[in-house]
Design a protein around this motif. Sequence first.
Motif, PDB file in Angstrom:
ATOM      1  N   ALA A 188      47.756  53.486  63.175  1.00 33.98           N
ATOM      2  CA  ALA A 188      47.820  52.196  62.473  1.00 33.98           C
ATOM      3  C   ALA A 188      49.066  51.420  62.896  1.00 33.98           C
ATOM      4  N   GLU A 189      50.195  52.112  63.046  1.00 28.51           N
ATOM      5  CA  GLU A 189      51.427  51.456  63.506  1.00 28.51           C
ATOM      6  C   GLU A 189      51.245  50.833  64.884  1.00 28.51           C
ATOM      7  N   GLN A 190      50.391  51.441  65.711  1.00 28.54           N
ATOM      8  CA  GLN A 190      50.133  50.924  67.056  1.00 28.54           C
ATOM      9  C   GLN A 190      49.033  49.855  67.064  1.00 28.54           C
ATOM     10  N   GLY A 191      48.451  49.597  65.914  1.00 28.93           N
ATOM     11  CA  GLY A 191      47.398  48.593  65.826  1.00 28.93           C
ATOM     12  C   GLY A 191      46.057  49.056  66.353  1.00 28.93           C
ATOM     13  N   LEU A 192      45.854  50.357  66.445  1.00 21.48           N
ATOM     14  CA  LEU A 192      44.607  50.882  66.999  1.00 21.48           C
ATOM     15  C   LEU A 192      43.571  51.206  65.926  1.00 21.48           C
ATOM     16  N   VAL A 193      44.033  51.424  64.696  1.00 18.53           N
ATOM     17  CA  VAL A 193      43.145  51.617  63.549  1.00 18.53           C
ATOM     18  C   VAL A 193      43.728  50.867  62.361  1.00 18.53           C
ATOM     19  N   ARG A 194      42.914  50.684  61.347  1.00 21.97           N
ATOM     20  CA  ARG A 194      43.397  50.124  60.080  1.00 21.97           C
ATOM     21  C   ARG A 194      42.693  50.853  58.947  1.00 21.97           C
ATOM     22  N   ARG A 195      43.366  50.877  57.821  1.00 25.97           N
ATOM     23  CA  ARG A 195      42.790  51.470  56.605  1.00 25.97           C
ATOM     24  C   ARG A 195      42.145  50.354  55.779  1.00 25.97           C
ATOM     25  N   LEU A 196      40.984  50.674  55.260  1.00 26.70           N
ATOM     26  CA  LEU A 196      40.264  49.750  54.394  1.00 26.70           C
ATOM     27  C   LEU A 196      39.887  50.474  53.110  1.00 26.70           C
ATOM     28  N   PRO A 197      39.806  49.763  51.995  1.00 27.98           N
ATOM     29  CA  PRO A 197      39.343  50.429  50.778  1.00 27.98           C
ATOM     30  C   PRO A 197      37.878  50.835  50.934  1.00 27.98           C
ATOM     31  N   SER A 198      37.541  51.993  50.409  1.00 22.45           N
ATOM     32  CA  SER A 198      36.163  52.467  50.464  1.00 22.45           C
ATOM     33  C   SER A 198      35.323  51.708  49.462  1.00 22.45           C
ATOM     34  N   PRO A 199      34.172  51.171  49.856  1.00 24.93           N
ATOM     35  CA  PRO A 199      33.322  50.459  48.901  1.00 24.93           C
ATOM     36  C   PRO A 199      32.658  51.413  47.903  1.00 24.93           C
ATOM     37  N   ASP A 200      32.614  52.688  48.236  1.00 25.76           N
ATOM     38  CA  ASP A 200      31.939  53.673  47.390  1.00 25.76           C
ATOM     39  C   ASP A 200      32.870  54.417  46.450  1.00 25.76           C
ATOM     40  N   ASP A 201      34.180  54.366  46.732  1.00 22.68           N
ATOM     41  CA  ASP A 201      35.144  55.144  45.951  1.00 22.68           C
ATOM     42  C   ASP A 201      36.416  54.321  45.827  1.00 22.68           C
ATOM     43  N   ARG A 202      36.735  53.883  44.612  1.00 21.88           N
ATOM     44  CA  ARG A 202      37.898  53.002  44.428  1.00 21.88           C
ATOM     45  C   ARG A 202      39.195  53.645  44.874  1.00 21.88           C
ATOM     46  N   ARG A 203      39.260  54.974  44.832  1.00 22.00           N
ATOM     47  CA  ARG A 203      40.483  55.656  45.271  1.00 22.00           C
ATOM     48  C   ARG A 203      40.460  55.992  46.760  1.00 22.00           C
ATOM     49  N   GLY A 204      39.303  55.910  47.379  1.00 23.65           N
ATOM     50  CA  GLY A 204      39.155  56.317  48.771  1.00 23.65           C
ATOM     51  C   GLY A 204      39.460  55.211  49.760  1.00 23.65           C
ATOM     52  N   VAL A 205      39.647  55.637  50.990  1.00 23.95           N
ATOM     53  CA  VAL A 205      39.863  54.688  52.083  1.00 23.95           C
ATOM     54  C   VAL A 205      38.932  55.038  53.232  1.00 23.95           C
ATOM     55  N   LEU A 206      38.732  54.084  54.079  1.00 23.98           N
ATOM     56  CA  LEU A 206      38.038  54.275  55.341  1.00 23.98           C
ATOM     57  C   LEU A 206      39.010  53.927  56.457  1.00 23.98           C
ATOM     58  N   VAL A 207      38.855  54.589  57.563  1.00 28.12           N
ATOM     59  CA  VAL A 207      39.666  54.305  58.742  1.00 28.12           C
ATOM     60  C   VAL A 207      38.749  53.583  59.720  1.00 28.12           C
ATOM     61  N   GLU A 208      39.195  52.417  60.174  1.00 24.98           N
ATOM     62  CA  GLU A 208      38.381  51.591  61.059  1.00 24.98           C
ATOM     63  C   GLU A 208      39.089  51.386  62.389  1.00 24.98           C
ATOM     64  N   LEU A 209      38.343  51.496  63.445  1.00 28.46           N
ATOM     65  CA  LEU A 209      38.838  51.228  64.791  1.00 28.46           C
ATOM     66  C   LEU A 209      39.035  49.725  64.950  1.00 28.46           C
TER      67      LEU A 209
END
Length: 176
Positions: free
Chosen positions: A107-128
């Motif tokens: 994420a620091e290198q700008g290669l992925v980002r974290r997004l909130p999970s639409p299915d779990d308010r506490r969860g995250v998704l990692v996106e390319l």
Amino acid sequence: MASGDGGGGVRASVRDEVDRIVAAWGRERPDLDVRPLEVLSRVSRLARHLDLARRSAFARHGLEAWAFDVLSALRRAGRPYRLSPGALLTQTLVTSGTMTNRIDRLAEQGLVRRLPSPDDRRGVLVELTPAGRLRVDGAMADLLDVEESLLAGLGDEERARLADLLRTLVAPFDAP
């Protein structure tokens, strides 16, 4: 115990370091069946050469092997190139702490980002990210060129046979 053709089509004139190792052990310890070395020492040596070639291919794209593993897992997921950290753990076989660190670094290198999970308010998704996709696509193309050169001495039928034999050996390790 020297290895010959053994019906596998290997030219007896082709010798490698493993042949010398096997012959030396056969001479020094004739009481041992050293035939497993003929296969597994070659697999081990090939793995080292492959590891070096892969690291070099990834480095040309500013990636380390672990980064390629994470980015390629996301890329293989297909659009929208998102996975949960748990799914990434399963695919890369690392601990959750290690995965968190890897995601942070990518994420620091700008290669992925974290997004909130639409299915779990506490969860995250990692996106390319688009930059991550370009980087992993370039590294993958380079990797395939490198791997093709490593297999250049084998014909299509030999490659298929080798792939089948290796699958037979590896499959029990991949079983759940």
